[in-house]
Design an enzyme around this catalytic site. Structure first.
Site, PDB file in Angstrom:
ATOM      1  N   GLU A   1      -2.618  -8.839   3.326  1.00  0.00           N
ATOM      2  CA  GLU A   1      -3.044  -9.333   4.640  1.00  0.00           C
ATOM      3  C   GLU A   1      -4.555  -9.311   4.808  1.00  0.00           C
ATOM      4  O   GLU A   1      -5.089  -9.923   5.744  1.00  0.00           O
ATOM      5  CB  GLU A   1      -2.366  -8.528   5.756  1.00  0.00           C
ATOM      6  CG  GLU A   1      -2.925  -7.144   6.018  1.00  0.00           C
ATOM      7  CD  GLU A   1      -2.464  -6.075   5.049  1.00  0.00           C
ATOM      8  OE1 GLU A   1      -2.773  -4.892   5.312  1.00  0.00           O
ATOM      9  OE2 GLU A   1      -1.797  -6.402   4.047  1.00  0.00           O
TER      10      GLU A   1
ATOM     11  N   CYS B   1       0.837  -1.198   0.000  1.00  0.00           N
ATOM     12  CA  CYS B   1       0.000   0.000   0.000  1.00  0.00           C
ATOM     13  C   CYS B   1       0.878   1.257   0.000  1.00  0.00           C
ATOM     14  O   CYS B   1       1.620   1.471  -0.938  1.00  0.00           O
ATOM     15  CB  CYS B   1      -1.004  -0.035   1.152  1.00  0.00           C
ATOM     16  SG  CYS B   1      -2.362   1.164   0.953  1.00  0.00           S
TER      17      CYS B   1
ATOM     18  N   HIS C   1      -3.923  -4.834  -0.261  1.00  0.00           N
ATOM     19  CA  HIS C   1      -3.499  -5.353   1.043  1.00  0.00           C
ATOM     20  C   HIS C   1      -3.524  -6.873   1.033  1.00  0.00           C
ATOM     21  O   HIS C   1      -4.594  -7.475   1.181  1.00  0.00           O
ATOM     22  CB  HIS C   1      -4.428  -4.834   2.149  1.00  0.00           C
ATOM     23  CG  HIS C   1      -4.247  -3.388   2.469  1.00  0.00           C
ATOM     24  ND1 HIS C   1      -3.313  -2.941   3.365  1.00  0.00           N
ATOM     25  CD2 HIS C   1      -4.866  -2.288   1.979  1.00  0.00           C
ATOM     26  CE1 HIS C   1      -3.367  -1.616   3.442  1.00  0.00           C
ATOM     27  NE2 HIS C   1      -4.301  -1.202   2.606  1.00  0.00           N
TER      28      HIS C   1
END
Length: 212
Positions: free
Chosen positions: A194, A87, A192
């Site tokens: 994650e 990001c 992202h």
């Protein structure tokens, strides 16, 4: 093997470290640690730079940690250790960002981070949610992934590279938006991993196995 997640106050620091720790344990890829210690960064086998928020604030956060930017340059640019920016961590790889003024980036991949301006006025800024990845490369971090797989995005600015070949994947959001950049031992993702479920975890596992 040690993977270091750079600690400079980034909002998604712990979630990134947790996701990396999960895939590292599953693939026996060593330990994942969070640190702003230049010595630890220089000794690390792999480096991850997360980031949430404004470009300038994140750059100031890095600059506030003594020796971290120099240690990153030594480990990533000189020693050639694999690097992943996530990001705003990816955006910081640019030459400059223009969020709330013009601010210098790390200048690792030539280009500029500018505000999203979709062709469709009905599309909201920030782009927030899932989007289909369009892979342009057979890069090792894409192993087991394909165009049409989804990444989770939250951003109002995007990276325009000077060299088209540095864009490894894109998405459509009222026009083409850079999703993944890379060259040599550098990789950066606008989405992202994650938060991107199986697709994100697979990309992180591929990064831990990558030998540029």
């Amino acid at each position: 093997m040690t993977t270091v997640v750079i600690d400079y106050g980034a909002g998604n620091l712990r979630s990134v470290a947790k996701a990396l720790g999960t895939v590292a344990a599953e693939s026996r890829a060593g330990e994942v640690i969070v640190s702003d210690d230049p010595t630890v960064i220089r000794r690390a086998n792999r480096i991850v730079l997360p980031g949430v928020g404004a470009f300038a604030d994140c750059k100031k956060g890095l600059e506030s940690r003594p020796g971290v930017i120099d240690a990153l340059a030594q480990s990533v640019l000189e020693a050639g250790r694999p690097f992943l920016g996530i990001c705003v961590g990816m955006q910081l790889m640019a030459t400059e960002g223009v969020e709330y003024g013009t601010h210098p980036g790390l200048d690792w991949i030539k280009g500029k981070v500018v505000k999203l301006t979709p062709d469709d006025p009905g599309l909201k800024i920030p782009q927030m949610g899932w989007n289909d990845l369009k892979l342009r490369s057979a890069h090792p971090v894409f192993a087991g992934l394909e165009s049409g797989d989804h990444g989770y995005f939250v951003h109002s600015y995007h990276f325009i590279t000077d060299r088209p070949e540095d864009v490894l994947a894109a998405v459509d959001y009222g026009g083409e938006i850079t999703a993944v950049i890379g060259r040599d031992n550098l990789i950066g993702v606008q989405f992202h991993p994650e938060k991107s479920q199986k697709v994100g975890l697979k990309l992180l596992a591929n990064f831990l196995a990558w030998k540029p």
